[in-house]
Design an enzyme around this catalytic site. Structure first.
Site, short mmCIF file in Angstrom:
data_model
loop_
_atom_site.label_atom_id
_atom_site.label_comp_id
_atom_site.label_asym_id
_atom_site.label_seq_id
_atom_site.Cartn_x
_atom_site.Cartn_y
_atom_site.Cartn_z
N ASP A 208 4.50 0.27 10.45
CA ASP A 208 4.43 0.78 11.53
C ASP A 208 5.79 -0.24 12.19
O ASP A 208 6.19 0.18 13.70
CB ASP A 208 3.25 0.78 12.46
N SER B 65 -1.54 -5.38 8.87
CA SER B 65 -0.25 -5.15 9.35
C SER B 65 0.68 -6.21 8.55
O SER B 65 0.84 -6.06 7.27
CB SER B 65 -0.01 -5.25 10.75
N ASP C 282 1.90 -2.49 6.82
CA ASP C 282 1.43 -0.98 6.91
C ASP C 282 2.34 -0.15 7.42
O ASP C 282 1.87 1.18 7.74
CB ASP C 282 0.19 -1.19 7.85
N ASP D 263 7.11 -3.45 7.55
CA ASP D 263 5.88 -4.14 7.24
C ASP D 263 5.06 -3.61 6.38
O ASP D 263 4.92 -2.33 6.07
CB ASP D 263 5.37 -4.88 8.57
#
Length: 449
Positions: free
Chosen positions: A244, A101, A242, A240
């Site tokens: 999400d 993440s 990833d 960010d």
């Protein structure tokens, strides 16, 4: 039962340090295949962000699944919510995401989605952990799983994102800066916004495996602020690594966090009669969000920190909107998980329909001053088990009275204790937060010594 390997969002840690190793990923792939075998659906999707270790873990997971007799469909670099969406549309038994993440490149993690694109239930994670503790055995050669790469994953997800806004919705006339954090949205978000009509200035779109989240993206919005001012853009959007999480920046360079974006969406949806109930935040949500929603007679509930717990509470009440101040914004009527691209599009729909700027839409939700101090600690350290910490916490709560909040919690992704203090005066809450952090630090150091 407590979980041995899984945290609040899968398994995460430093690359090369157990359990974030190639041999563990091999066993995890096998254990996942065994745990899911009972469903009869032997197809699992694997996607990843752009960090260099993703190649290693992708191969290891693929091998483990094959050894368990499960097929793997490889998506390559894809935003986490995109993997969730494709898991559901491909009718797979699960989706695996290789990502840490918002963390730096030398961290990585492995997390899962169930067949409907939501986070894997605790019971299934426990079943996987049960298989992890058993000897690994390979199925007969005729039953080995196969692997293939989905070449059009990117295009499928771009079209899905565009389908989440009204027909004929257009961003024409808007200049938007996108910061993709050199992460999984780098080859997707710019196309989504350009195809909807915006003039896009994209930064953070040159991943090299090492630069993900490095002084860019939603964890470092300074780069976006500077770009918005430099290009005289109408706004900026930061994701960010990833994809999400999302934060936004208005034309003046001011940052809007997840709480403010949730308020914008909630206020507009209530005015239209489409809110469907209330809003779910977390223990970390700013008190200003709660007060602003209360002024609009919008119910508000706090879940544990973690988007999976926000989603659980949304499902329990059959509500659609929730999220975290960090930028996880869940629009449940649009997608089954937090999605930075889709959440930002929902905000843009709100602005276009209301004729407001970002600043205007958020001005009725003033943030209560909040301070967060992260204290590095040994793994599994519980600060509330210590009398010294309990006494320090009670002292701060008494000083704040009803005008503030204090929260101590262990990070679900890093060996940190997060100390959060809210109150009316910035200078005072900074003192209180640092006092608590010092006590936790001293207690932690004494345990190590």
């Amino acid at each position: 039962m407590s979980r041995k390997y899984f945290g609040t969002d899968g398994v995460r840690g430093k690359v090369g340090v157990y359990p974030i190793t190639a041999d563990f990923a091999l066993r995890l792939g096998w254990a996942t295949g065994k745990a899911l075998a009972a469903s009869g659906n032997k197809k699992v999707l694997i996607g990843k962000d752009t960090r260099i270790s993703g190649y290693m873990f992708e191969a290891a997971l693929e091998a483990g699944l094959s050894a368990a007799g499960v097929d793997a469909l490889l998506l390559g670099p894809m935003p986490t919510p995109g993997i969730a969406y494709l898991t559901a549309t491909f009718r797979a038994s699960a989706g695996i995401v290789i990502s840490a993440s918002h963390n730096p490149f030398d961290d990585n993690g492995i997390k899962f989605f169930s067949d409907d694109g939501t986070k894997l239930p605790d019971a299934v994670e426990l079943e996987i952990e049960k298989w992890l503790d058993k000897p690994m055995e390979t199925v007969e050669a005729t039953a080995l799983g196969k692997a293939k790469r989905l070449v059009d994953a990117r295009g499928r997800y771009i079209e899905f994102c565009k389908s989440r806004v009204p027909n004929r919705f257009s961003l024409s006339g808007l200049k938007i800066v996108l910061d993709c954090a050199h992460g999984a949205t780098y080859h997707i978000a710019p196309d989504v916004f350009e195809e909807l009509g915006a003039e896009v200035i994209a930064i953070g779109i040159s991943p090299d495996g090492l630069n993900i989240n490095d002084h860019c993206g939603s964890t470092y919005p300074q780069a976006l602020q500077a770009a918005v001012l430099e290009h005289k853009a109408d706004m900026g959007i930061a994701f960010d690594g990833d994809g999400d999480r999302v934060l936004m920046v208005d034309a003046d360079g001011s940052i809007l966090d997840g709480d403010q974006l949730i308020y914008i969406l909630a206020a507009h949806q209530q005015a239209k009669g489409t809110l469907n109930g209330g809003v779910v935040g977390t223990l970390m949500s700013n008190l200003g969000l709660e007060l602003a929603l209360e002024a609009l007679d919008i119910p508000f509930k706090r879940a544990q920190v973690g988007d999976r717990y926000v989603m659980d509470l949304l499902r329990k009440h059959d509500w659609n909107l929730g999220g975290e101040s960090s930028g996880h914004v869940i629009c449940r009527n649009a997608i089954s998980t937090g999605d930075g691209i889709i959440a930002s599009l929902q905000v843009l729909v709100t602005l276009v329909e209301s004729g407001q700027t970002l600043k205007q839409a958020a001005e009725k939700m003033p943030l209560i001053p909040q301070v967060m101090v992260n204290v590095p600690v040994a793994e599994k350290f519980d600060p509330m088990s210590r009398v010294e910490v309990q006494q320090a916490l009670l002292s701060v709560e008494n000083k704040l009275g009803k005008t503030g909040r204090v929260l101590l919690r262990a990070s679900g992704t890093e060996p940190l204790i997060r100390v959060m203090v809210e109150g009316e005066q910035q200078s005072q809450i900074e003192i209180h937060a640092n006092e608590l952090a010092d006590v936790i630090r001293k207690v932690g150091d004494s345990l190590v010594a």
